[in-house]
Design an enzyme around this catalytic site. Structure first.
Site, PDB file in Angstrom:
ATOM      1  N   HIS A 143       0.853  -1.193   0.000  1.00 38.67           N
ATOM      2  CA  HIS A 143       0.000   0.000   0.000  1.00 38.67           C
ATOM      3  C   HIS A 143       0.894   1.251   0.000  1.00 38.67           C
ATOM      4  CE1 HIS A 143      -3.312   2.600   1.104  1.00 38.67           C
ATOM      5  NE2 HIS A 143      -4.147   1.590   1.232  1.00 38.67           N
TER       6      HIS A 143
ATOM      7  N   GLU B 157      -1.554   0.679  -5.548  1.00 37.40           N
ATOM      8  CA  GLU B 157      -1.558  -0.665  -4.960  1.00 37.40           C
ATOM      9  C   GLU B 157      -1.879  -1.707  -6.028  1.00 37.40           C
ATOM     10  OE1 GLU B 157      -4.618  -0.001  -1.753  1.00 37.40           O
ATOM     11  OE2 GLU B 157      -4.156   2.032  -2.381  1.00 37.40           O
TER      12      GLU B 157
END
Ligand SMILES: *[C@@H]1O[C@H](CO)[C@@H](O)[C@H](O)[C@H]1NC(C)=O
Ligand SMILES: *[C@@H]1O[C@H](CO)[C@@H](O)[C@H](O)[C@H]1NC(C)=O
Length: 386
Positions: free
Chosen positions: A192, A348
């Site tokens: 992330h 991501e």
């Protein structure tokens, strides 16, 4: 093995975990593990298997830190905003619609921690846990975690996962594996990563909209509802339209800033500005660059390669400006010292969000893993100059 006194004292709350988990692999005095290769240096902590700093060369020949985070490693677990800065959320990243999924006709209920949905597997997600360091060299580090059955509500069966981060010639590589040990369970993982390629040092703006973003194989994206949950529909972005990043390499990330629909484009009944969605990567040749993020100000360009079928792009609409830029490597002192709305982008690489509830997408085989089956993701970022 040696720890600095301050590190031990500051880590008292998590002392057992931190000491055990770093045994044999001591971090630096600041608590971070550093790996490096020509043109790149990356630093990590066991908490969330988090990347804390990523230094790459800018157009002036300086090494700049292009990801968000903090100098103080003890701030990560207590940060009230906790935006999952450069960590690995799991075992099922992003949203699960209505906190429910079924496997072989059995319905499982997960924790609703994001409106009606589950986000990042609920409040015992992997990005909030201390991983173990299981290997370390000058240019590579591996973190591992054992996720016990139902330790996050509604995810059954033990899962063992590892992430290896390595660097080579201006490239950061991420390899994630996860083994399902007992029973069929959903697994969907990602790194992330939050970028600001100007390190908050562009005096003209700390906003992300002047960066350019190109996704040559991603003209299609998932329609999402007001809670950022995919509806199931797959849409195509017309060239030049708000969600188009495919038609030209020169599109600014903020190319549609003046479009009245920009505010509200990521839902929340109009409150979410910009982007919080999923773009499909389709028909990309093997090992192709599937996404390029670049900034003219720093001259840095970041190129993504991945074996994943798409990418989540989130333009930091929920950063309300109350968080400081808590890094000595970022900001300009008095100026650009807050993480303001739309001043970063999280990118991501992952499988389709909520694919476990959308059989029509055909992702079940890629998202549900039985005993002996292994999830694997390989992704890399290569840095250069525009
Ligand atoms: C992850 O878990 C932590 C700790 O329980 C919780 O505070 C946080 O809200 C969770 N993350 C999300 C996205 O819900
Ligand atoms: C799973 O965990 C929840 C608490 O998070 C608990 O209420 C539930 O009973 C557990 N389920 C099983 C089958 O152990």
């Amino acid at each position: 093995m040696r720890f600095s006194t301050t590190f031990i004292m500051a880590a008292v709350a998590q002392a057992a975990a931190v000491v055990r988990q770093t045994e044999g692999f001591a971090p630096g005095a600041d608590g971070k593990y550093t790996i490096s290769a020509p043109g790149i240096k990356a630093q990590f902590i066991p908490y969330g298997a988090t990347l804390t700093n990523l230094f790459v060369r800018d157009k002036n020949g300086d090494d700049i830190d292009v990801v968000l985070g903090y100098d103080d490693i003890d701030y990560y677990p207590v940060d009230p905003g906790h935006p999952v800065y450069n960590a690995i959320p799991g075992r099922y990243a992003n949203r699960i619609g209505n906190g429910k999924y079924s496997i072989d006709g059995v319905e499982y209920t997960t924790q609703k921690n994001d409106g009606d949905n589950t986000l990042h597997s609920g409040t015992n997600n992997w990005s909030f846990r201390f991983w173990e360091v299981t290997a370390l060299s000058e240019d590579s580090i591996t973190f591992s975690i054992l996720d016990k059955s139902n330790s996050s509500q509604g995810f059954f069966g033990d899962v063992k996962s590892s992430v290896t981060y390595s660097v080579t010639d201006s490239t950061w590589k991420i390899k994630i594996t996860a083994d399902s040990l007992d029973q069929k369970t959903p697994i969907l993982l990602t790194q992330h990563t939050y970028f600001n390629l100007d390190a908050y040092r562009n005096p003209a703006t700390s906003l992300i909209w002047d960066h350019t973003l190109h996704l040559p194989y991603s003209s299609r994206y998932l329609e999402a509802d007001q809670g950022a949950l995919p509806t199931g529909k797959i849409l195509t972005a017309a060239p030049g339209s708000i969600n188009d990043f495919a038609s030209s390499a020169n599109l600014k990330f903020g190319h549609s800033r003046d479009d009245p629909k920009f505010q509200g484009n990521c839902g929340a009944n109009g409150a979410c500005e910009g982007y919080n969605g999923y773009w499909l990567i389709e028909d990309a040749p093997e090992d192709a660059v599937v996404l390029t993020l670049a900034s003219e100000f720093s001259g840095v360009k970041a190129e993504l390669r991945t074996d994943q079928p798409g990418v989540v792009i989130y333009s930091c609409s929920w950063m309300d400006g109350s968080a400081d830029v808590k890094k000595s490597t970022q900001g300009l002192g008095e100026k650009n010292n807050k993480v303001v709305k739309s001043s970063c982008v999280a990118i991501e690489a992952q499988d389709y969000p909520d694919g476990i509830n959308k059989p029509e997408w055909g992702r079940l085989e890629k998202q549900i893993f039985g005993p002996g089956e292994r999830y694997v993701q390989e992704t890399s970022w290569t840095f250069g100059l525009v």
